[in-house]
Design a protein around this motif. Structure first.
Motif, PDB file in Angstrom:
ATOM      1  N   HIS A 158      26.615  11.144  57.382  1.00 28.85           N
ATOM      2  CA  HIS A 158      26.949  10.835  55.990  1.00 28.85           C
ATOM      3  C   HIS A 158      27.321   9.354  55.943  1.00 28.85           C
ATOM      4  O   HIS A 158      28.337   8.939  56.494  1.00 28.85           O
ATOM      5  CB  HIS A 158      28.131  11.710  55.554  1.00 28.85           C
ATOM      6  CG  HIS A 158      28.682  11.406  54.185  1.00 28.85           C
ATOM      7  ND1 HIS A 158      29.474  10.319  53.937  1.00 28.85           N
ATOM      8  CD2 HIS A 158      28.577  12.072  53.004  1.00 28.85           C
ATOM      9  CE1 HIS A 158      29.843  10.318  52.660  1.00 28.85           C
ATOM     10  NE2 HIS A 158      29.302  11.371  52.082  1.00 28.85           N
ATOM     11  N   SER A 159      26.476   8.554  55.308  1.00 34.41           N
ATOM     12  CA  SER A 159      26.750   7.123  55.170  1.00 34.41           C
ATOM     13  C   SER A 159      26.581   6.757  53.702  1.00 34.41           C
ATOM     14  O   SER A 159      25.702   5.979  53.325  1.00 34.41           O
ATOM     15  CB  SER A 159      25.804   6.310  56.066  1.00 34.41           C
ATOM     16  OG  SER A 159      26.150   4.940  56.056  1.00 34.41           O
ATOM     17  N   VAL A 160      27.425   7.357  52.889  1.00 38.04           N
ATOM     18  CA  VAL A 160      27.332   7.240  51.436  1.00 38.04           C
ATOM     19  C   VAL A 160      28.677   6.768  50.898  1.00 38.04           C
ATOM     20  O   VAL A 160      29.711   7.368  51.199  1.00 38.04           O
ATOM     21  CB  VAL A 160      26.986   8.601  50.788  1.00 38.04           C
ATOM     22  CG1 VAL A 160      26.915   8.472  49.278  1.00 38.04           C
ATOM     23  CG2 VAL A 160      25.681   9.149  51.349  1.00 38.04           C
ATOM     24  N   ALA A 161      28.666   5.699  50.122  1.00 37.34           N
ATOM     25  CA  ALA A 161      29.895   5.224  49.478  1.00 37.34           C
ATOM     26  C   ALA A 161      29.522   4.539  48.169  1.00 37.34           C
ATOM     27  O   ALA A 161      28.538   3.796  48.100  1.00 37.34           O
ATOM     28  CB  ALA A 161      30.639   4.256  50.386  1.00 37.34           C
ATOM     29  N   TRP A 162      30.322   4.802  47.142  1.00 36.91           N
ATOM     30  CA  TRP A 162      30.058   4.191  45.836  1.00 36.91           C
ATOM     31  C   TRP A 162      31.315   4.218  44.992  1.00 36.91           C
ATOM     32  O   TRP A 162      32.118   5.156  45.078  1.00 36.91           O
ATOM     33  CB  TRP A 162      28.947   4.946  45.110  1.00 36.91           C
ATOM     34  CG  TRP A 162      28.591   4.316  43.789  1.00 36.91           C
ATOM     35  CD1 TRP A 162      27.673   3.326  43.582  1.00 36.91           C
ATOM     36  CD2 TRP A 162      29.133   4.633  42.504  1.00 36.91           C
ATOM     37  NE1 TRP A 162      27.630   3.000  42.251  1.00 36.91           N
ATOM     38  CE2 TRP A 162      28.517   3.787  41.565  1.00 36.91           C
ATOM     39  CE3 TRP A 162      30.100   5.542  42.077  1.00 36.91           C
ATOM     40  CZ2 TRP A 162      28.825   3.829  40.209  1.00 36.91           C
ATOM     41  CZ3 TRP A 162      30.416   5.584  40.728  1.00 36.91           C
ATOM     42  CH2 TRP A 162      29.781   4.735  39.806  1.00 36.91           C
ATOM     43  N   ALA A 163      31.494   3.167  44.206  1.00 36.02           N
ATOM     44  CA  ALA A 163      32.546   3.113  43.195  1.00 36.02           C
ATOM     45  C   ALA A 163      32.044   2.237  42.061  1.00 36.02           C
ATOM     46  O   ALA A 163      31.229   1.325  42.285  1.00 36.02           O
ATOM     47  CB  ALA A 163      33.836   2.524  43.774  1.00 36.02           C
ATOM     48  N   PRO A 164      32.479   2.485  40.838  1.00 41.16           N
ATOM     49  CA  PRO A 164      32.082   1.614  39.728  1.00 41.16           C
ATOM     50  C   PRO A 164      32.492   0.176  40.024  1.00 41.16           C
ATOM     51  O   PRO A 164      33.594  -0.078  40.535  1.00 41.16           O
ATOM     52  CB  PRO A 164      32.878   2.180  38.540  1.00 41.16           C
ATOM     53  CG  PRO A 164      33.174   3.591  38.911  1.00 41.16           C
ATOM     54  CD  PRO A 164      33.364   3.582  40.405  1.00 41.16           C
ATOM     55  N   GLU A 175      38.897   7.743  35.975  1.00 40.97           N
ATOM     56  CA  GLU A 175      37.509   8.203  36.096  1.00 40.97           C
ATOM     57  C   GLU A 175      36.808   7.514  37.271  1.00 40.97           C
ATOM     58  O   GLU A 175      36.108   8.165  38.057  1.00 40.97           O
ATOM     59  CB  GLU A 175      36.745   7.921  34.807  1.00 40.97           C
ATOM     60  CG  GLU A 175      35.289   8.369  34.868  1.00 40.97           C
ATOM     61  CD  GLU A 175      34.507   8.008  33.613  1.00 40.97           C
ATOM     62  OE1 GLU A 175      33.311   8.359  33.549  1.00 40.97           O
ATOM     63  OE2 GLU A 175      35.079   7.379  32.709  1.00 40.97           O
ATOM     64  N   GLY A 176      37.004   6.207  37.395  1.00 32.51           N
ATOM     65  CA  GLY A 176      36.370   5.477  38.491  1.00 32.51           C
ATOM     66  C   GLY A 176      36.871   5.933  39.847  1.00 32.51           C
ATOM     67  O   GLY A 176      36.097   6.094  40.793  1.00 32.51           O
ATOM     68  N   PHE A 177      38.174   6.157  39.951  1.00 29.71           N
ATOM     69  CA  PHE A 177      38.754   6.628  41.208  1.00 29.71           C
ATOM     70  C   PHE A 177      38.189   8.003  41.560  1.00 29.71           C
ATOM     71  O   PHE A 177      37.818   8.264  42.713  1.00 29.71           O
ATOM     72  CB  PHE A 177      40.276   6.690  41.088  1.00 29.71           C
ATOM     73  CG  PHE A 177      40.989   6.892  42.388  1.00 29.71           C
ATOM     74  CD1 PHE A 177      41.540   5.822  43.062  1.00 29.71           C
ATOM     75  CD2 PHE A 177      41.101   8.158  42.955  1.00 29.71           C
ATOM     76  CE1 PHE A 177      42.206   6.001  44.274  1.00 29.71           C
ATOM     77  CE2 PHE A 177      41.757   8.350  44.156  1.00 29.71           C
ATOM     78  CZ  PHE A 177      42.316   7.267  44.818  1.00 29.71           C
ATOM     79  N   ALA A 178      38.121   8.874  40.562  1.00 28.62           N
ATOM     80  CA  ALA A 178      37.626  10.228  40.809  1.00 28.62           C
ATOM     81  C   ALA A 178      36.160  10.219  41.237  1.00 28.62           C
ATOM     82  O   ALA A 178      35.766  10.952  42.150  1.00 28.62           O
ATOM     83  CB  ALA A 178      37.804  11.092  39.561  1.00 28.62           C
TER      84      ALA A 178
END
Length: 259
Positions: free
Chosen positions: A95-101, A115-118
């Motif tokens: 698993h090499s997945v990361a994302w944030a607004p 919302e962004g944190f969640a």
């Protein structure tokens, strides 16, 4: 004595999630697994991403090439259903997945939106838990799961902001999954690479300063690359590491030991 094939991953079935291009950590993992003769399943995020990932999957001889956006209902289940149908088992999961607004990532934690944190927590952390739930029944003879973290999970790294707490939760999730799955022969590894010039890292403010600081601090005097991470994961997936699980594995040239 244990019977170890040569190469030690020959015939193992590996699912690698998170390749965006040839600079991705996930690509380094896939390349290392393939060099040790594992069979690969590789995913791509979207039709827009497909032209960048498909040539890499072909180059590595991936037997399965599947769409996967962990935020899209049903896609994760479809991937594991296909693996079950085609292979009937799974030995390795990356698993090499990361994302944030962007607006939450580039502002301080105190200014992050709920919302962004969640969303960051769901995509970057809980998606690994969901993957583990689906992968575990396919790891009939045990297996290895990997999730990519960063030193900002345990120490404050300026400008890492929102992702620090998210990666801390990811590392804790790995520890709990290692405990819950250990009796089934499944080992779970949070892996913490040093800073790398990946597409995901480009969203961090002043990332070049972070790279320069890492070079100065690293006892080995240089940055790591994606193949360093890939071969560390490949080792951990072999029987040579059969009693290692749960602890964060740093692949950063020793940066983490420096004050």
């Amino acid at each position: 004595m244990i019977n170890i094939p040569h190469p030690p991953l020959k015939g193992q079935k590996a699912l690698v999630v998170g390749i965006a291009n040839e600079h991705s950590i996930a690509y380094g993992c896939a390349a290392a697994f393939r060099q040790l003769e594992a069979d690969l399943a590789i995913t791509y995020l979207s039709e827009k991403a497909r032209p960048h990932v498909e040539p890499l999957a072909q180059q590595l001889g991936a037997g399965l090439f599947l769409p996967l956006d962990v935020a899209t209902p049903g896609q994760l289940e479809a991937v594991f259903e296909r693996i079950d149908k085609e292979w009937g088992r799974l030995d390795i999961l990356v698993h090499s997945v990361a994302w944030a607004p962007k607006e939450d990532l580039q502002g301080g934690l105190i200014d992050s939106s709920a919302e962004g944190f969640a969303r960051a927590m769901d995509i970057s952390c809980h998606s690994f838990v969901r993957m583990a739930r689906l992968a575990a029944p396919l790891m009939k003879n045990g297996g290895s799961m990997f999730a990519m973290s960063y030193h900002g999970a345990v120490n404050v790294v300026p400008n890492y902001n929102l992702m620090g707490p998210v990666k801390a939760a990811l590392e804790a999730s790995c520890r709990y999954l290692a405990y819950e799955l250990g009796t089934r022969g499944i080992r779970v590894h949070p892996v913490s690479p040093g800073p790398l010039k990946t597409r995901a890292a480009s969203g961090l403010k002043d990332f070049d300063l972070l790279l320069n600081e890492a070079v100065k601090k690293a006892p080995v005097g240089e940055l790591v690359d994606i193949m360093d991470v890939g071969f560390a994961c490949a080792y951990l997936a072999t029987p040579y590491a059969r009693r290692i699980t749960g602890g964060t594995v740093y692949v950063d040239g020793g940066v983490n030991i420096m004050a």
